[in-house]
Structure formats: structure tokens, C-alpha cells
Design a protein around this motif. Structure first.
Motif, PDB file in Angstrom:
ATOM      1  N   PRO A 143      33.245   1.033  -8.778  1.00 17.94           N
ATOM      2  CA  PRO A 143      33.474   0.185  -7.605  1.00 17.94           C
ATOM      3  C   PRO A 143      33.634  -1.276  -8.003  1.00 17.94           C
ATOM      4  O   PRO A 143      33.086  -1.736  -9.002  1.00 17.94           O
ATOM      5  CB  PRO A 143      32.208   0.402  -6.760  1.00 17.94           C
ATOM      6  CG  PRO A 143      31.162   0.835  -7.738  1.00 17.94           C
ATOM      7  CD  PRO A 143      31.877   1.609  -8.781  1.00 17.94           C
TER       8      PRO A 143
ATOM      9  N   CYS B   6      40.618  -6.461  -7.448  1.00 12.64           N
ATOM     10  CA  CYS B   6      40.557  -5.967  -6.069  1.00 12.64           C
ATOM     11  C   CYS B   6      40.831  -7.082  -5.064  1.00 12.64           C
ATOM     12  O   CYS B   6      40.683  -8.276  -5.372  1.00 12.64           O
ATOM     13  CB  CYS B   6      39.186  -5.354  -5.792  1.00 12.64           C
ATOM     14  SG  CYS B   6      38.812  -3.899  -6.804  1.00 12.64           S
TER      15      CYS B   6
ATOM     16  N   GLU C 257      38.150   1.381  -8.727  1.00 11.06           N
ATOM     17  CA  GLU C 257      38.463   1.920  -7.402  1.00 11.06           C
ATOM     18  C   GLU C 257      39.758   1.345  -6.830  1.00 11.06           C
ATOM     19  O   GLU C 257      40.409   1.984  -5.991  1.00 11.06           O
ATOM     20  CB  GLU C 257      37.310   1.644  -6.439  1.00 11.06           C
ATOM     21  CG  GLU C 257      37.084   0.168  -6.130  1.00 11.06           C
ATOM     22  CD  GLU C 257      36.060  -0.041  -5.018  1.00 11.06           C
ATOM     23  OE1 GLU C 257      35.755   0.936  -4.313  1.00 11.06           O
ATOM     24  OE2 GLU C 257      35.562  -1.173  -4.873  1.00 11.06           O
TER      25      GLU C 257
END
Length: 434
Positions: free
Chosen positions: A404, A327, A379
Motif C-alpha cells: 500500500p 500514487c 497498489e
């Protein structure tokens, strides 16, 4: 005295130079398409790299000379046109042959072995499909009567890494018999004699042969990325054989062209990774072009073991490949995940993904398979959420969990949660919250 033409007009000394430059530019423009056409045509007819590259070099030299040297501007400077075209075309041809024949550039990295296990831990199945498959058995602590767990690595063409091994060791410690194997042509498994045999159908057939070799009516499957695709297609082809399945960061189930990868939420979208210019070795690019028209020529030109070095070093040369799996918030930590991945096979990737283009839609059969599935998707995974949802919609007993703080490389960023959720699903317990 200033030279004059027969008509009496003055001819400046710079004119020959300008004409020569014009002929040079024209020759350079003609050399590339001439060479490309001959390269593709001869590659279909011959499996000799020497023949292909010699014909290409000749075409890049001779055809522009013939075309540029034609008397389309009168007879003046014909010799200059020919000589200029010959010199420029020969230069382009020599550069092409040098780049195409040059070996894979040394990455400067000496990677440690990281396939399914150390040499003394690896055993082999000689399957009736013709595949010689390397595997490692993680024996259950205290023994187990449950169906064995078979781990399917990603790629296709990229063997299991250290993160996957830690997951499998945790499953064995929790009381499950686990088998991890290198798919045909990958890692320590033997390459197939014909590269077109690298395909989804072959992987499915090998997995069924492995189940039979284990002597079990039912199995549990854990797959990451491409491994999830393989697990789903196997469950569709052999309904009732897969009791439980865990798909970690699953790839597109069917018809990959329906979905586009989205890297905007990944660390690859922020500097310095977003500024990185990714350029695979020229030899790998040429090998990929050859493989699509003449696999035997490609293998003679660049053997699988040679390209494996380039494959292993791609993540080190281009850290943005690693950043794609994490991420944006974790961009500062990406460097600690950058390491070589030895044992990969570029040709396995090329031909297996190509075989997916003609694969049958597995979704109707999955609805009848009776497999209980857990789908874990990060995510910020670059594979669209809609692709993961297809697994949940196709497998009637399925649960999709979005994790997440995780991307496609979920085994690296959230290993403890992945292990806990996988164990819970295989044991038919409540899945913990991420």
C-alpha cells in the motif's frame, strides 16, 4: 483600368494572390509526405546523415514544385505556381533540416554522477560475450558464505540510482555479498559495436558470464522493473542457477502488448502533471526512427553519449514521468523525487524492448526452475496487477505482496519496507506485513 481576360471578362487584382495562397497551401501539403517517403527510403540505403538529409531536403523542394507547377489549370500563372511552390517547399525543407540537425537542447541541469558508484569504486568485467561491464561490489559485513546477490537495474537502459544503492548497502550491512552492474551500453559499461546486439538474449548471456566470473554455482537475484524481467528470463534459461529472486515493481514478463499501462491511480493523473504536454527532443524522435531501419545511420546521426544527456534530463523537463511512479495521494511530494538520471542509453531501450517481441515464452521453464521468488507490487503501479501475478503463477515457490502507498517507484516511496522484505526473503524468513 481594370485588367480583362481574352474572353472579355474582368479579372480582379486579388485573383493572383488567392491563387498564390492556394499553391502555397498545396506545396506545403505535398512537401511533408514527399520528404517523409524519401527520408525513409534513403535511410535504408545510406549510413551517411548528410546524404539522407540532403536527399530529403531536395525531395521536399523539387517534387512539390514539379507537381504544383504542372499545367493542370491552363498556362496562366505557371511561373507563379512554380515560384510559390519552390519558396514554400524550400522553407519547409530548411526547417526540417534545421530541427533534425540541431543538437539536444540544453536542459540547464548539471547532474551529479549517479551510476553504480563513484569512479574509484567501479571495477570491470571483460566478459567472453564481448561486453565490458562496470560493476560495484558491496562487501558483506563480517563476510558471507551465502550465494552472492546480483542486482539488476531497470529501464532497459537506465542505470541504478541512489535509492537502489541504499537498498544494496543495507543488504551488505545485513551480511550479504552484493554486486550491482551497469548492463551493456549503460552507465559506465562500454557500448556494443553493433546496436542490434542490445537485446534480452545478450543481457541473459552477460548475466551467466558474470555468474561464471564470480565462480559460484548459484546466485540470488534482485531486480527492479525491467531487471525483474531479466531475472525471470535468466532463471528460465538456466534452471537451478537462481536460488532466490526478488522482483520489485516487475515489468511485463512476456509479450508486452497483452497488457496496457494504467496511470489513473498515479500522481500523473492529477494536475499539474496531467496537464503536462510531453514532447521529447526532436533529435531523439528522429534518432528513434532511424534506429529501426539503419542503426549505424542513427549512431552517426546522434551518438549514444549525446542522447544520454537528453535521457538524463527527461525527468527534469517532464516531471510527469516521475509522477507516474507515485500514487495520487503523494502528488504534492513528487517534486522532491525529480532529479536527472545520467548514464541512460536510449538505443539500449529501443533495441532491447524490440527484442522482447520475439522472445520465447519463459513461463513453462520457470515452473521447472525451482526458484523461490518474492514479488513486490505497489497498489498504484501503472503496470497491471495481472502482469505481476504471472510471476507468481509461473514460479511455483512464489509470494506476491501488494504494497500500500506505493507505485512503480517503490524504492523511493517505501524504501524501508522493500529492504526489510528483501532481506527476509533472501534469508528465508517470514516476510513482514507491508
Amino acid at each position: 483600368m481594370t485588367p480583362q481576360s481574352r474572353s472579355g471578362t474582368k479579372r480582379t487584382p486579388i485573383a493572383p494572390a488567392l491563387r498564390a495562397l492556394g499553391h502555397l497551401a498545396l506545396a506545403l501539403l505535398l512537401a511533408a509526405p514527399c520528404g517523409a517517403l524519401v527520408f525513409l527510403a534513403v535511410a535504408r540505403l545510406s549510413s551517411s546523415p548528410f546524404v539522407v538529409f540532403a536527399a530529403t531536403a531536395a525531395a521536399m523542394t523539387v517534387l512539390p514544385v514539379v507537381l504544383v507547377g504542372r499545367d493542370f489549370c491552363g498556362r496562366r500563372w505557371v511561373q507563379a505556381r512554380v515560384l510559390t511552390a519552390a519558396a514554400s517547399s524550400l522553407l519547409v525543407a530548411a526547417a526540417f533540416v534545421y530541427l533534425a540537425r540541431a543538437g539536444i537542447l540544453d536542459s540547464g541541469v548539471q547532474p551529479a554522477q549517479e551510476t553504480v558508484g563513484r569512479d574509484d569504486e567501479v571495477a570491470y568485467w571483460n566478459l567472453p560475450t564481448g561486453s565490458r561491464i562496470a560493476y560495484r561490489h558491496f562487501g558483506a559485513a563480517g563476510g558471507s558464505t551465502e550465494p552472492p546477490v546480483i542486482y539488476l537495474h531497470g529501464g532497459p537502459g537506465v542505470p541504478a540510482g541512489a535509492d537502489a544503492v541504499r537498498l544494496l548497502e543495507s543488504l551488505a550491512t545485513a551480511g550479504r555479498d552484493v554486486y550491482a552492474y551497469d548492463q551493456a551500453g549503460v552507465g559506465a559499461s562500454a557500448p556494443l559495436p553493433e546496436m542490434r546486439e542490445y537485446s534480452l538474449d545478450r543481457d541473459v548471456a552477460d548475466l551467466e558470464a558474470i555468474r561464471i566470473a564470480l565462480g559460484r554455482d548459484g546466485i540470488d537475484l534482485v531486480g527492479t522493473s525491467w531487471g525483474s524481467v531479466l531475472a525471470a528470463h535468466y532463471a528460465a534459461a538456466f534452471p537451478g542457477r537462481v536460488r532466490r529472486m526478488v522482483a520489485i515493481s516487475p515489468g511485463v514478463l512476456w509479450e508486452r502488448r497483452r497488457f496496457r499501462h494504467d496511470y489513473s491511480a498515479t500522481a500523473a493523473s492529477v494536475p499539474p502533471y496531467s496537464n503536462e504536454r510531453v514532447m521529447p527532443p526532436w533529435r531523439m524522435i528522429v534518432a528513434g526512427v532511424l534506429a529501426r531501419s539503419n542503426p549505424e545511420l542513427a549512431r552517426r546521426y546522434a551518438p549514444e553519449r549525446e542522447l544520454s544527456e537528453a535521457y538524463a534530463a527527461m525527468a527534469v523537463r517532464f516531471p510527469s514521468f516521475v509522477a507516474q511512479g507515485h500514487c495520487r495521494a503523494d502528488a504534492a511530494d513528487v517534486a522532491r523525487y525529480v532529479r536527472p538520471r545520467p548514464g541512460g542509453n536510449y538505443y539500449v531501450n529501443v533495441f532491447t524492448l524490440r527484442s522482447m517481441e520475439s522472445a520465447a515464452d519463459p513461463r513453462p521453464a520457470l515452473r521447472r526452475a525451482g526458484t523461490s521468488a518474492l514479488i513486490l507490487r505497489g497498489e498504484c503501479d501503472y503496470v497491471p496487477a495481472a502482469a505481476a501475478k504471472e510471476y507468481a503463477d509461473s514460479l511455483l515457490q512464489a509470494r506476491l505482496v501488494e504494497v500500500p502507498g506505493a507505485g512503480h517507484s517503490m524504492l523511493s516511496s517505501r524504501p524501508q519496507y522493500v529492504a526489510a522484505a528483501t532481506q527476509a526473503h533472501l534469508d528465508d524468513r517470514e516476510i513482514p506485513l507491508p
